[in-house]
Motif scaffolding. Structure first.
Motif, PDB file in Angstrom:
ATOM      1  N   LEU A 298     -55.991  -5.606 -15.429  1.00 28.23           N
ATOM      2  CA  LEU A 298     -54.551  -5.814 -15.544  1.00 28.23           C
ATOM      3  C   LEU A 298     -54.230  -7.310 -15.563  1.00 28.23           C
ATOM      4  O   LEU A 298     -53.420  -7.781 -16.381  1.00 28.23           O
ATOM      5  N   PHE A 299     -54.873  -8.056 -14.657  1.00 29.16           N
ATOM      6  CA  PHE A 299     -54.614  -9.488 -14.550  1.00 29.16           C
ATOM      7  C   PHE A 299     -54.979 -10.193 -15.860  1.00 29.16           C
ATOM      8  O   PHE A 299     -54.208 -11.023 -16.357  1.00 29.16           O
ATOM      9  N   GLU A 300     -56.130  -9.834 -16.424  1.00 22.55           N
ATOM     10  CA  GLU A 300     -56.578 -10.461 -17.676  1.00 22.55           C
ATOM     11  C   GLU A 300     -55.653 -10.100 -18.832  1.00 22.55           C
ATOM     12  O   GLU A 300     -55.388 -10.937 -19.712  1.00 22.55           O
ATOM     13  N   GLU A 301     -55.155  -8.859 -18.845  1.00 20.61           N
ATOM     14  CA  GLU A 301     -54.266  -8.424 -19.922  1.00 20.61           C
ATOM     15  C   GLU A 301     -53.018  -9.297 -19.984  1.00 20.61           C
ATOM     16  O   GLU A 301     -52.579  -9.698 -21.063  1.00 20.61           O
TER      17      GLU A 301
ATOM     18  N   ASN B  36     -51.238 -18.057 -11.888  1.00 20.67           N
ATOM     19  CA  ASN B  36     -51.763 -16.872 -11.198  1.00 20.67           C
ATOM     20  C   ASN B  36     -50.698 -16.240 -10.301  1.00 20.67           C
ATOM     21  O   ASN B  36     -50.577 -15.013 -10.223  1.00 20.67           O
ATOM     22  N   THR B  37     -49.927 -17.083  -9.629  1.00 23.24           N
ATOM     23  CA  THR B  37     -48.876 -16.571  -8.742  1.00 23.24           C
ATOM     24  C   THR B  37     -47.815 -15.823  -9.537  1.00 23.24           C
ATOM     25  O   THR B  37     -47.335 -14.758  -9.116  1.00 23.24           O
ATOM     26  N   GLU B  38     -47.442 -16.363 -10.694  1.00 23.99           N
ATOM     27  CA  GLU B  38     -46.430 -15.712 -11.539  1.00 23.99           C
ATOM     28  C   GLU B  38     -46.926 -14.362 -12.049  1.00 23.99           C
ATOM     29  O   GLU B  38     -46.176 -13.379 -12.073  1.00 23.99           O
ATOM     30  N   ILE B  39     -48.197 -14.296 -12.440  1.00 17.92           N
ATOM     31  CA  ILE B  39     -48.762 -13.035 -12.936  1.00 17.92           C
ATOM     32  C   ILE B  39     -48.776 -11.995 -11.822  1.00 17.92           C
ATOM     33  O   ILE B  39     -48.396 -10.834 -12.028  1.00 17.92           O
ATOM     34  N   ARG B  40     -49.225 -12.427 -10.632  1.00 14.06           N
ATOM     35  CA  ARG B  40     -49.236 -11.484  -9.500  1.00 14.06           C
ATOM     36  C   ARG B  40     -47.820 -11.018  -9.165  1.00 14.06           C
ATOM     37  O   ARG B  40     -47.602  -9.866  -8.799  1.00 14.06           O
TER      38      ARG B  40
ATOM     39  N   VAL C  39     -45.254 -10.674 -11.255  1.00 15.38           N
ATOM     40  CA  VAL C  39     -44.830  -9.695 -12.266  1.00 15.38           C
ATOM     41  C   VAL C  39     -45.494  -8.348 -12.012  1.00 15.38           C
ATOM     42  O   VAL C  39     -44.838  -7.296 -12.039  1.00 15.38           O
ATOM     43  N   LEU C  40     -46.792  -8.358 -11.762  1.00 17.41           N
ATOM     44  CA  LEU C  40     -47.504  -7.101 -11.519  1.00 17.41           C
ATOM     45  C   LEU C  40     -47.010  -6.422 -10.244  1.00 17.41           C
ATOM     46  O   LEU C  40     -46.913  -5.187 -10.186  1.00 17.41           O
ATOM     47  N   ALA C  41     -46.669  -7.204  -9.230  1.00 22.14           N
ATOM     48  CA  ALA C  41     -46.137  -6.627  -7.994  1.00 22.14           C
ATOM     49  C   ALA C  41     -44.806  -5.934  -8.253  1.00 22.14           C
ATOM     50  O   ALA C  41     -44.504  -4.894  -7.653  1.00 22.14           O
ATOM     51  N   ALA C  42     -44.005  -6.495  -9.164  1.00 27.66           N
ATOM     52  CA  ALA C  42     -42.724  -5.872  -9.510  1.00 27.66           C
ATOM     53  C   ALA C  42     -42.920  -4.503 -10.147  1.00 27.66           C
ATOM     54  O   ALA C  42     -42.013  -3.669 -10.113  1.00 27.66           O
TER      55      ALA C  42
ATOM     56  N   ALA D 188     -44.360  -4.126 -18.213  1.00 23.88           N
ATOM     57  CA  ALA D 188     -44.468  -5.478 -17.657  1.00 23.88           C
ATOM     58  C   ALA D 188     -44.628  -6.505 -18.778  1.00 23.88           C
ATOM     59  O   ALA D 188     -44.003  -7.576 -18.757  1.00 23.88           O
ATOM     60  N   LYS D 189     -45.441  -6.182 -19.782  1.00 23.13           N
ATOM     61  CA  LYS D 189     -45.650  -7.100 -20.904  1.00 23.13           C
ATOM     62  C   LYS D 189     -44.362  -7.289 -21.701  1.00 23.13           C
ATOM     63  O   LYS D 189     -44.059  -8.387 -22.169  1.00 23.13           O
TER      64      LYS D 189
END
Length: 645
Positions: free
Chosen positions: A419-422, A432-436, A438-441, A467-468
């Motif tokens: 998921l993180f790589e996607e 990295n913080t921004e990606i985490r 978004v995924l947390a949302a 999310a994307k």
């Protein structure tokens, strides 16, 4: 009463599945179990059918109650789980087998008819008595209507006549589930347990099932994510939240409004009481600091007042849900999409999948494409997204149009990535913080972000795709079945996000509730072409019924486009009048909200007044007045929100 669950508890190992679940199902009642995925709804069905036994509590079934159960199952397990018939048995025979006992009765009746021709005297009297008894049973149990009932159910569930003689083993998993649903509907059950019965059904078949269940003589308890279906069928909604049951009288919409209002009131009452308690505690602390006998007496008096106060219980936490906000990075021009005479034909086909499709979308339009399975809806979206090539016609996007595509099959997700790589590969500028974040949302936290895409469920894949889309900043969303695999709460969040979205949306959906709450126009794709209807799904149904009624009354025959244009003109006029009325209503509501909030503020000031706070009766009266005002405010806010839908 057919069924009662009293204080049911169930655990698996050390994990609680259900705690204190209680409800009653009456004869002929139509009820629904709702709750987030994993809440325990299917577990309740397993307890009712006897697959599981409760650890505590009591499950009572009326004597002689006949259950009919349709489980939600994986296609690979369909035959084993549903006790499916022989693969060589025809589809028609699968359903007709329900009437096997009556077939035996009928065969005996034919034999008795032959015997009566050669009998006389006492033997004839005995044969006639037996024949009369069998005829009465055959009639009462619907033997004469059995063939018509089988045909009606097959057609209602979308099986074309030419497929009735197809072997059961040649059906797809979804078709087998449909066939078993049909067989279940024909059985004389007192209580039907249906787990996601609308899966694998198109809109027309779901509408037929709604009517069938409304007229069903027995009771129904169903699990469904189809809110429109529940609105049409059920009269009681049983919510499973935090492993406990809550019963609401009414359909899904009634439940949703009542739950929201109750929770708002409960949260406000709790917050306000906590303010009062803290005020008293601070006052007690201040008074005690004086260290005089009189001060100690006053402090103790206040402490007694606090002890006597009936405490408002803190509302339980809501289940985790995703957070979704759709914001365009740029604004598009007024003209978003124009399609002219679009045609598509498969390479090996003689007949086009669809042809001469034409329509336009303007900025802010929310258009839902509907139509039977296989008519070409997904292919149309793929052409617009450049994933398929039209064989005729053309389309063009307007100025500054930026598209975001939600693919039903999620083929745009890379199976080999996490998921993180996607997200990081698609949006390399994100930290990295921004990606985490978004995924947390979207409910992916901790090590979940390192799950491979290939291991995700359908619902999880859908959340990644959403999310994307939120990161894309698109102003034109193209969505193919976006509510598939989402739970009820996530669907409502997506609806709200689309309603607030300032861009344009074109989507395919079988979810009529979702369409009803988001669409400003319906694009119906049929073998005859594409027809546009202004308004939501209910408006579409009204217009279709009006057209059908005109045809039945032999009204002057007009071209379909002319009829639709006339109705669209009328609809626009009606909409303009409704908008003026709505604007006046909103102004009135906002004025009442302002007055009510001011009155609540006055109550707050009174509660902080030392003279009133020392008078228990006066404080209670003010608190009661404040509570009534808050309840009024909740109703007003609900009216205000509904006026903005």
């Amino acid at each position: 009463m057919l069924l009662q669950m009293k204080n049911i508890q169930k655990s698996i190992g050390i994990t609680d599945i259900l705690r204190d679940v209680s409800f009653i199902i009456e004869e002929k009642e139509k009820a629904a179990l709702v709750g987030v995925n994993g809440a325990g709804k299917t577990s309740i069905f397993r307890l009712i059918t006897g697959v599981w036994q409760a650890d505590e509590g009591e499950l009572i079934r009326a004597s002689g109650t006949r259950l009919g159960y349709l489980p939600q199952i994986a296609e690979a397990d369909a035959q084993e789980e549903m006790d499916a018939p022989s693969p060589t048995q025809t589809l028609y025979d699968v359903l007709d087998a329900v009437f096997a006992p009556l077939k035996k009765v009928e065969n005996e009746m034919r034999t008795l008819e032959q015997n009566m021709a050669s009998q006389n005297g006492e033997a004839l009297q005995q044969t006639m008595a037996r024949y009369d008894k069998l005829t009465q049973r055959f009639t009462e149990e619907g033997g004469f209507e059995s063939s018509s009932r089988v045909r009606g159910v097959l057609r209602g569930l979308g099986f074309a006549d030419e497929r009735w003689m197809q072997p059961f083993g040649q059906l797809s998993g979804g078709e087998k589930t449909r066939a078993m649903l049909g067989r279940l509907l024909l059985e004389r059950a007192d209580l039907l347990l249906l787990d996601e019965p609308t899966n694998h059904l198109d809109i027309e078949s779901v509408a037929w099932l709604e009517e069938y269940l409304r007229n069903f003589a027995g009771a129904v308890l169903l699990i469904s994510h189809d809110r429109y279906f529940m609105d049409k069928v059920v009269t009681k909604t049983i919510e499973i939240e935090n492993k406990t049951s809550f019963v609401y009288n009414g359909n899904y919409t009634t439940f949703a409004k009542q739950k929201a209002a109750n929770r708002e009131i409960a949260e406000k009452q709790y917050r306000e009481q906590q303010k009062v308690i803290k005020h008293h505690e601070k006052a007690i602390q201040t008074i005690r600091s004086f260290s005089t006998e009189a001060a100690i007496i006053r402090a103790k008096s206040r402490e007694k007042l606090l002890d006597k106060m009936e405490r408002v219980e803190k509302p339980t936490a809501l289940p985790n849900t995703m957070r979704l906000r759709l914001v365009p990075s740029i604004k598009s021009g007024h003209d978003v999409l124009s399609i002219e005479d679009l045609t598509f034909t498969f390479d090996d086909a003689d007949v086009p999948l669809f042809e001469n499709i034409s329509f336009e979308l303007k900025k802010g339009d929310k258009a839902a494409i509907i139509g039977p399975n296989g008519i070409g809806k997904t292919t149309l979206l793929k052409i617009l997204m450049g994933e398929a090539q039209a064989t005729g016609g053309r389309f063009r996007e307007g100025v500054n149009v930026k598209s975001g595509y939600y693919d039903q099959a999620q083929q745009r997700l890379d199976e080999n990535k996490t998921l993180f790589e996607e997200l990081s590969d698609t949006y390399p500028k994100l930290t990295n913080t921004e990606i985490r974040g978004v995924l947390a949302a979207f409910m992916f936290i901790g090590d979940d972000v390192f799950k491979p895409i290939s291991t995700l469920s359908g619902g999880e894949r859908g959340r990644v795709a959403l999310a994307k889309i939120t990161l894309a900043g698109a102003n034109f969303l193209v969505l193919d079945e976006p509510t598939n695999h989402l739970d009820l709460f996530s669907k409502e969040l997506l609806e709200e996000a689309i309603r607030k979205f300032e861009g344009t949306v074109l989507y395919i959906s079988h979810d009529r509730y979702f369409i009803n709450h988001t669409a400003t126009q319906i694009l119906e794709l049929s073998p005859d072409g594409l027809t546009k209807y202004y308004g939501n799904y209910d408006k579409y149904v009204e217009k279709k019924q009006a057209l059908t009624l005109d045809a039945q009354n032999e009204a002057p025959v007009l071209e379909k486009v002319e009829v639709t244009q006339k109705m669209d003109y009328i609809s626009r006029k009606e909409q303009q009048a409704a908008e003026r009325k709505l604007k006046a209503q909103i102004t009135r509501i906002e004025a009442e909200i302002s007055d009510t909030e001011e009155a609540i503020a006055n109550c707050d000031a009174k509660l902080l007044d030392d003279k009133i706070s020392r008078d228990a009766q006066a404080a209670a009266e003010v608190f009661h007045e404040k509570t009534e005002l808050e309840q009024k405010l909740v109703v007003l806010l609900e009216e205000w929100e509904e006026a903005h839908v």
